[in-house]
Design a protein around this motif. Structure first.
Motif, PDB file in Angstrom:
ATOM      1  N   PRO A 145       0.794  -1.249  -0.114  1.00 53.73           N
ATOM      2  CA  PRO A 145      -0.121   0.144   0.007  1.00 53.73           C
ATOM      3  C   PRO A 145       0.807   1.354   0.152  1.00 53.73           C
ATOM      4  N   ASP A 146       0.346   2.380  -0.531  1.00 55.24           N
ATOM      5  CA  ASP A 146       0.904   3.817  -0.765  1.00 55.24           C
ATOM      6  C   ASP A 146       0.080   4.522   0.428  1.00 55.24           C
ATOM      7  N   LYS A 149      -2.613   7.635  -0.026  1.00 51.53           N
ATOM      8  CA  LYS A 149      -3.893   7.241  -0.944  1.00 51.53           C
ATOM      9  C   LYS A 149      -4.857   6.858   0.138  1.00 51.53           C
ATOM     10  N   SER A 152     -10.188   3.555  -1.710  1.00 54.02           N
ATOM     11  CA  SER A 152     -10.278   2.704  -2.678  1.00 54.02           C
ATOM     12  C   SER A 152      -8.790   2.000  -3.132  1.00 54.02           C
ATOM     13  N   HIS A 153      -7.764   2.654  -2.717  1.00 49.70           N
ATOM     14  CA  HIS A 153      -6.656   2.189  -3.036  1.00 49.70           C
ATOM     15  C   HIS A 153      -6.504   0.836  -2.069  1.00 49.70           C
ATOM     16  N   THR A 156      -8.160  -1.875  -3.544  1.00 49.51           N
ATOM     17  CA  THR A 156      -7.552  -2.679  -4.435  1.00 49.51           C
ATOM     18  C   THR A 156      -6.244  -3.542  -3.953  1.00 49.51           C
ATOM     19  N   THR A 235      -3.942   6.999   4.764  1.00 49.24           N
ATOM     20  CA  THR A 235      -4.426   5.429   4.646  1.00 49.24           C
ATOM     21  C   THR A 235      -5.115   5.219   6.145  1.00 49.24           C
TER      22      THR A 235
END
Ligand code: DDH
Length: 292
Positions: A145-146, A149, A152-153, A156, A235
């Motif tokens: 994960p980033d 973001k 929705s990220h 995903t 996040t």
């Protein structure tokens, strides 16, 4: 080295549960001895190594996951998400040298289990069976994960591993532990006041503190209004902004036991993603914490 506890069948060393408990004890002892690292424990960065080794899994192709331990090699070792994890790999290297029969991929996940338990978290069942692979099994960058973001990220990334919304929130409570380092991720600071103890404080702080954007030149992150010493990533804040995520944040904030159970189950699943076990799920072992 062959130990008294180990079985020897036809000249092939077959490690037993006791051999793995000995490795567990060696990791625990070294964590305790090297208590001048960071906030006083290697536990958090060791857990992060186990998570980043496992979290590359893609259920669509069956690639990635803890099997292989491909983070030993560039370019995976130098993916931005893995910055700083060399500290955990180096910590574990002497233990690998003392116990050459264990694979790096089993060692890293066993160390994750040990870190959680020694930091007073839940007992996390584990089984061996991971094999180390060469650099050709490495996963491409971008599977983890980033932090800049949002929801929705998160969906995903974690749906790709096979997790659902509840499990995403349950796993995220690992941020009760450790901190962000400006020379690693660029972010700064811990999430809780007790970053070396497993508690549900992450969820409580998310709900109870007031979070403002931190005013600085670094990447966008939140700080608590009261003390300005704690942090949340974009996040992390997504977990309270999103209704489906938030109901689990509320459940875990209210009841530490509920979180411990669901965190344990999600960690077991995480550490086993993509591993071609020859043993069954009911053949998992639990290791005795050294403080028990
Ligand atoms: Fe994390 N994490 N993590 N994390 N993580 C960082 C540190 C730690 C994200 C980003 C960061 C999980 C999920 C996410 C731990 C465990 C887990 C840092 C700071 C960033 C950035 C790194 C540094 O500067 O040293 C993001 C984004 C997510 C997400 O989107 C869900 C999960 C699932 C876990 C887990 O263990 C199950 C731990 C522990 C740390 C503290 C490391 C340290 O050195 O201290």
């Amino acid at each position: 080295e062959l130990t008294a506890a180990s079985g020897k069948k036809g000249g092939i060393f077959t490690p037993t549960k006791e051999d793995y408990q000995k490795v567990y004890n060696e990791i625990a002892k070294t964590i305790e001895e090297k208590d001048d690292y960071d906030d006083g424990s290697y536990g958090p960065v060791i857990l992060r190594l186990a998570w980043h080794a496992s979290g590359t899994y893609d259920k669509g192709t069956g690639t990635g996951g803890s099997n292989g331990a491909t983070m030993r090699f560039a370019p995976e070792s130098s993916h931005a998400a893995n910055a700083g994890l060399v500290a955990a790999r180096d910590f574990l290297e002497p233990i690998k040298q003392n116990n050459p029969w264990i694979s790096y991929s089993d060692l890293w996940t066993l160390a994750g289990v040990c870190a959680v338990q020694e930091m007073q978290g839940p007992v996390v069942p584990w089984r061996p069976g991971r094999q180390d692979h060469d650099v050709s099994a490495s996963t491409p960058d971008g599977r983890l994960p980033d932090a800049s973001k949002e929801q929705s990220h998160l969906r995903t990334i974690f749906y790709r591993m096979g997790f659902d919304d509840r499990e995403i929130v349950a796993l995220s409570g690992a941020h009760a532990l450790g901190r962000c380092h400006t020379d690693r991720s660029g972010y700064d600071g811990p999430w809780t006041f007790s970053p070396t103890v497993v508690t549900n404080d992450y969820y409580r702080l998310l709900l109870e503190e007031k979070w403002n954007w931190k005013k600085w030149n670094g990447p966008k992150q939140f700080e608590d209004k009261n003390t300005k010493t704690l942090m949340m990533l974009p996040t992390d804040m997504a977990l309270v902004k999103d209704k489906a995520f938030r109901q689990h944040v509320e459940r875990y904030a209210k009841d530490n036991d509920v979180w411990f159970n669901e965190f344990r189950d999600a960690l077991v699943k995480l550490f086993e993603l993509g591993v071609p076990f020859t043993t069954k799920e009911d053949e998992r072992w639990t290791f005795t914490p050294t403080h028990a």
